[in-house]
Motif scaffolding. Structure first.
Motif, PDB file in Angstrom:
ATOM      1  N   ARG A  61       4.865  48.332 -15.893  1.00  0.00           N
ATOM      2  CA  ARG A  61       5.615  49.519 -16.332  1.00  0.00           C
ATOM      3  C   ARG A  61       6.762  49.795 -15.355  1.00  0.00           C
ATOM      4  O   ARG A  61       7.892  50.042 -15.732  1.00  0.00           O
ATOM      5  N   LYS A  62       6.428  49.737 -14.049  1.00  0.00           N
ATOM      6  CA  LYS A  62       7.413  50.090 -13.018  1.00  0.00           C
ATOM      7  C   LYS A  62       8.629  49.152 -13.042  1.00  0.00           C
ATOM      8  O   LYS A  62       9.764  49.616 -12.994  1.00  0.00           O
ATOM      9  N   VAL A  63       8.392  47.840 -13.132  1.00  0.00           N
ATOM     10  CA  VAL A  63       9.566  46.937 -13.080  1.00  0.00           C
ATOM     11  C   VAL A  63      10.433  47.096 -14.331  1.00  0.00           C
ATOM     12  O   VAL A  63      11.661  47.026 -14.251  1.00  0.00           O
ATOM     13  N   LEU A  64       9.797  47.335 -15.475  1.00  0.00           N
ATOM     14  CA  LEU A  64      10.588  47.561 -16.698  1.00  0.00           C
ATOM     15  C   LEU A  64      11.412  48.846 -16.550  1.00  0.00           C
ATOM     16  O   LEU A  64      12.608  48.875 -16.853  1.00  0.00           O
ATOM     17  N   ASP A  65      10.779  49.913 -16.037  1.00  0.00           N
ATOM     18  CA  ASP A  65      11.496  51.187 -15.832  1.00  0.00           C
ATOM     19  C   ASP A  65      12.627  51.005 -14.825  1.00  0.00           C
ATOM     20  O   ASP A  65      13.751  51.458 -15.042  1.00  0.00           O
ATOM     21  N   ASP A  66      12.317  50.336 -13.679  1.00  0.00           N
ATOM     22  CA  ASP A  66      13.338  50.159 -12.632  1.00  0.00           C
ATOM     23  C   ASP A  66      14.554  49.398 -13.162  1.00  0.00           C
ATOM     24  O   ASP A  66      15.685  49.669 -12.769  1.00  0.00           O
ATOM     25  N   ALA A  67      14.312  48.429 -14.050  1.00  0.00           N
ATOM     26  CA  ALA A  67      15.427  47.635 -14.593  1.00  0.00           C
ATOM     27  C   ALA A  67      16.013  48.277 -15.847  1.00  0.00           C
ATOM     28  O   ALA A  67      16.934  47.721 -16.446  1.00  0.00           O
ATOM     29  N   LYS A  68      15.456  49.432 -16.212  1.00  0.00           N
ATOM     30  CA  LYS A  68      15.879  50.143 -17.445  1.00  0.00           C
ATOM     31  C   LYS A  68      15.831  49.198 -18.647  1.00  0.00           C
ATOM     32  O   LYS A  68      16.790  49.050 -19.411  1.00  0.00           O
ATOM     33  N   MET A  69      14.669  48.558 -18.779  1.00  0.00           N
ATOM     34  CA  MET A  69      14.487  47.594 -19.867  1.00  0.00           C
ATOM     35  C   MET A  69      13.192  47.894 -20.608  1.00  0.00           C
ATOM     36  O   MET A  69      12.315  48.583 -20.085  1.00  0.00           O
ATOM     37  N   SER A  70      13.087  47.345 -21.810  1.00  0.00           N
ATOM     38  CA  SER A  70      11.801  47.382 -22.507  1.00  0.00           C
ATOM     39  C   SER A  70      11.364  45.937 -22.705  1.00  0.00           C
ATOM     40  O   SER A  70      12.150  44.994 -22.457  1.00  0.00           O
ATOM     41  N   LEU A  71      10.148  45.754 -23.171  1.00  0.00           N
ATOM     42  CA  LEU A  71       9.625  44.400 -23.355  1.00  0.00           C
ATOM     43  C   LEU A  71      10.510  43.593 -24.316  1.00  0.00           C
ATOM     44  O   LEU A  71      10.625  42.366 -24.182  1.00  0.00           O
ATOM     45  N   ALA A  72      11.169  44.300 -25.230  1.00  0.00           N
ATOM     46  CA  ALA A  72      12.031  43.618 -26.201  1.00  0.00           C
ATOM     47  C   ALA A  72      13.216  42.919 -25.516  1.00  0.00           C
ATOM     48  O   ALA A  72      13.771  41.954 -26.051  1.00  0.00           O
ATOM     49  N   ASP A  73      13.598  43.401 -24.319  1.00  0.00           N
ATOM     50  CA  ASP A  73      14.732  42.798 -23.597  1.00  0.00           C
ATOM     51  C   ASP A  73      14.334  41.554 -22.796  1.00  0.00           C
ATOM     52  O   ASP A  73      15.185  40.873 -22.221  1.00  0.00           O
ATOM     53  N   VAL A  74      13.028  41.315 -22.720  1.00  0.00           N
ATOM     54  CA  VAL A  74      12.530  40.176 -21.931  1.00  0.00           C
ATOM     55  C   VAL A  74      12.516  38.936 -22.824  1.00  0.00           C
ATOM     56  O   VAL A  74      12.129  39.004 -23.983  1.00  0.00           O
ATOM     57  N   ASP A  75      12.954  37.778 -22.281  1.00  0.00           N
ATOM     58  CA  ASP A  75      13.023  36.568 -23.103  1.00  0.00           C
ATOM     59  C   ASP A  75      11.754  35.719 -23.047  1.00  0.00           C
ATOM     60  O   ASP A  75      11.495  34.929 -23.940  1.00  0.00           O
ATOM     61  N   ALA A  76      10.996  35.852 -21.948  1.00  0.00           N
ATOM     62  CA  ALA A  76       9.747  35.087 -21.841  1.00  0.00           C
ATOM     63  C   ALA A  76       8.857  35.742 -20.796  1.00  0.00           C
ATOM     64  O   ALA A  76       9.343  36.450 -19.906  1.00  0.00           O
ATOM     65  N   VAL A  77       7.543  35.485 -20.902  1.00  0.00           N
ATOM     66  CA  VAL A  77       6.579  36.034 -19.939  1.00  0.00           C
ATOM     67  C   VAL A  77       5.957  34.874 -19.174  1.00  0.00           C
ATOM     68  O   VAL A  77       5.409  33.942 -19.791  1.00  0.00           O
ATOM     69  N   ALA A  78       6.077  34.911 -17.844  1.00  0.00           N
ATOM     70  CA  ALA A  78       5.497  33.863 -16.993  1.00  0.00           C
ATOM     71  C   ALA A  78       4.363  34.477 -16.181  1.00  0.00           C
ATOM     72  O   ALA A  78       4.564  35.481 -15.505  1.00  0.00           O
ATOM     73  N   ALA A  79       3.177  33.880 -16.251  1.00  0.00           N
ATOM     74  CA  ALA A  79       2.041  34.405 -15.494  1.00  0.00           C
ATOM     75  C   ALA A  79       1.380  33.272 -14.724  1.00  0.00           C
ATOM     76  O   ALA A  79       1.265  32.149 -15.236  1.00  0.00           O
ATOM     77  N   THR A  80       0.929  33.573 -13.509  1.00  0.00           N
ATOM     78  CA  THR A  80       0.172  32.579 -12.746  1.00  0.00           C
ATOM     79  C   THR A  80      -1.111  32.258 -13.502  1.00  0.00           C
ATOM     80  O   THR A  80      -1.847  33.168 -13.889  1.00  0.00           O
ATOM     81  N   PRO A 106       7.886  33.686 -25.752  1.00  0.00           N
ATOM     82  CA  PRO A 106       7.140  32.541 -25.216  1.00  0.00           C
ATOM     83  C   PRO A 106       6.350  32.900 -23.957  1.00  0.00           C
ATOM     84  O   PRO A 106       6.770  33.760 -23.177  1.00  0.00           O
ATOM     85  N   LEU A 107       5.213  32.216 -23.793  1.00  0.00           N
ATOM     86  CA  LEU A 107       4.385  32.365 -22.599  1.00  0.00           C
ATOM     87  C   LEU A 107       4.561  31.118 -21.731  1.00  0.00           C
ATOM     88  O   LEU A 107       4.608  30.003 -22.253  1.00  0.00           O
ATOM     89  N   ILE A 108       4.676  31.332 -20.415  1.00  0.00           N
ATOM     90  CA  ILE A 108       4.731  30.194 -19.493  1.00  0.00           C
ATOM     91  C   ILE A 108       3.601  30.369 -18.481  1.00  0.00           C
ATOM     92  O   ILE A 108       3.568  31.363 -17.750  1.00  0.00           O
ATOM     93  N   ALA A 109       2.678  29.416 -18.469  1.00  0.00           N
ATOM     94  CA  ALA A 109       1.552  29.446 -17.527  1.00  0.00           C
ATOM     95  C   ALA A 109       2.010  28.721 -16.264  1.00  0.00           C
ATOM     96  O   ALA A 109       2.241  27.514 -16.282  1.00  0.00           O
ATOM     97  N   VAL A 110       2.147  29.473 -15.177  1.00  0.00           N
ATOM     98  CA  VAL A 110       2.746  28.908 -13.961  1.00  0.00           C
ATOM     99  C   VAL A 110       1.657  28.543 -12.951  1.00  0.00           C
ATOM    100  O   VAL A 110       0.733  29.317 -12.705  1.00  0.00           O
ATOM    101  N   ASN A 111       1.781  27.351 -12.374  1.00  0.00           N
ATOM    102  CA  ASN A 111       0.947  26.969 -11.234  1.00  0.00           C
ATOM    103  C   ASN A 111       1.481  27.742 -10.023  1.00  0.00           C
ATOM    104  O   ASN A 111       2.670  27.644  -9.683  1.00  0.00           O
ATOM    105  N   HIS A 112       0.608  28.520  -9.387  1.00  0.00           N
ATOM    106  CA  HIS A 112       1.011  29.338  -8.235  1.00  0.00           C
ATOM    107  C   HIS A 112       1.730  28.488  -7.174  1.00  0.00           C
ATOM    108  O   HIS A 112       2.692  28.936  -6.544  1.00  0.00           O
ATOM    109  N   LEU A 113       1.249  27.251  -7.000  1.00  0.00           N
ATOM    110  CA  LEU A 113       1.853  26.364  -5.994  1.00  0.00           C
ATOM    111  C   LEU A 113       3.260  25.963  -6.414  1.00  0.00           C
ATOM    112  O   LEU A 113       4.147  25.803  -5.568  1.00  0.00           O
TER     113      LEU A 113
END
Ligand code: KG4
Ligand code: ZN
Length: 344
Positions: A61-80, A106-113
């Motif tokens: 919530r905080k990073v979206l608010d800080d960037a004045k964005m909503s989830l609709a403005d995000v192009d992809a979600v990357a998670a460890t 799109p979802l991107i599954a990221v290797n932490h390393l």
């Protein structure tokens, strides 16, 4: 411009960040849990997993608010998606799956390393593949030939403890608490790095690997003997770790021709004595040295978002059935080494 939401919860830091493919960090937030784990002298997996569940949604919530964005403005979600403490890894990965599904992104599954390995390219637009990476964190100590996104060759790893783990264990022996790296670095500034004779395991050895268990035992004996000042033990220990890292890295630099840079990443790369020693080594070998700023060395979500941006650009996205992995080597084909266990 592409905007990636990055999520991280594989150890004891919960983190979210919004990063663009042209290297702008629009917003980021990290909440550590060191206080929750302090009484135990290390990370307690169940406490960490529960804390991630409580903390992560607020950070998104905080990073979206800080960037004045909503989830609709995000192009992809990357998670460890690993490697790490499985209960924790699942928190960011499931959150990422839910957000990607809800927003149709799109979802991107990221290797932490891979997050650590590519983080220097977020900070330095000129850093091109291939480079040699010394990856030094709480769970890993490896030398890698980084050839491209998803393309790594492991040159060396630890046969026992990771470098950060050695700092944490030495700090515990010195009664400094967790995490140990920053505490030892601080105490070492007033100590004499030559005061306490400590071993340099595997230095000069023909095999490429690292070892820190014997060094930790030597610190234990030095503490028990009571002949030395705390700060001298801290400084001598830090010097011994630096000497081991330099010797092993120098060995590989001598063997590797094809390099654009020597790069260091991971939590231990925040240590200025170690950065300084590596810088001098790179100069000696006539190769540029790249180290991300200290905040980007320790766990954060900007590096996960950036790895997501690099993977997205390479057309690498994942299905919602992608699993969380406790163990996930960057170089799946690397040889098993003696004693390495899950850290290889
Ligand atoms: O990369 P990181 O934040 O988490 C893992 O992926 O493991 O690394 C954490 C490790 C801990 O062992 C911590 O003690 C060590 O990095 N560390 C340091 C310093 N800052 C963090 N070690 C030495 N000097 C530091 N300044
Ligand atoms: Zn890490």
């Amino acid at each position: 411009m592409t905007v990636i939401l990055g999520l991280e919860s594989s150890c004891d830091d919960s983190a979210a960040a919004l990063v663009t493919d042209d290297r702008r960090i629009l917003a980021q937030a990290v909440v550590g849990q060191s206080q929750a784990h302090q009484p135990y002298g290390g990370v307690v997996p169940e406490i960490a997993a529960r804390a991630h569940v409580e903390i992560l949604p607020g950070l998104i919530r905080k990073v979206l608010d800080d960037a004045k964005m909503s989830l609709a403005d995000v192009d992809a979600v990357a998670a460890t998606a690993g490697p790490g403490l499985i209960g924790g890894v699942m928190v960011a990965l499931l959150a990422g799956k839910g957000l990607a599904l809800a927003a149709g992104k799109p979802l991107i599954a990221v290797n932490h390393l891979e997050g650590h390995a590519l983080s220097p390219r977020l900070a330095d637009p000129d850093l091109a593949f291939p480079y040699m990476l010394l990856l030094v964190s709480g769970g890993h100590c490896q030398l890698l030939h980084v050839r491209g996104v998803g393309n790594y060759r492991r040159l060396a790893t630890t046969i026992d403890d990771a470098a950060g783990e050695a700092f944490d264990k030495a700090a515990k022996l010195l009664g400094l608490g967790y995490p140990g790296g920053p505490a030892i670095e601080q105490l070492a500034t007033t100590g004499d790095p030559t005061a306490v004779p400590l071993p340099r395991p595997l230095v000069g050895s023909g095999e490429p690997h690292f070892s820190f268990a014997g060094l930790k035992s030597a610190v234990q004996r030095a503490v028990a003997a009571g002949d030395h000042k705390q700060q001298d033990i801290a400084a001598s220990f830090q010097q011994a770790v630096a000497d081991c890292l330099i010797d092993r890295t120098a060995r590989q630099l001598n063997l590797c021709q094809d390099l654009n840079a020597l790069v260091v990443a991971g939590g231990v790369a925040a240590n200025s004595a170690i950065r300084g020693a590596l810088q001098a080594l790179a100069e000696e070998h006539g190769v540029p040295f790249v180290a991300p700023p200290a905040w980007l060395c320790t766990d954060n979500a900007a590096m996960i978002a950036w790895a997501g941006a690099e993977r997205l650009a390479a057309g690498l996205t994942d299905g919602l059935n992608v699993p969380a992995r406790a163990r996930w080597p960057l170089d799946e084909g690397a040889e098993k080494v003696r004693g390495a266990g899950v850290k290889a």
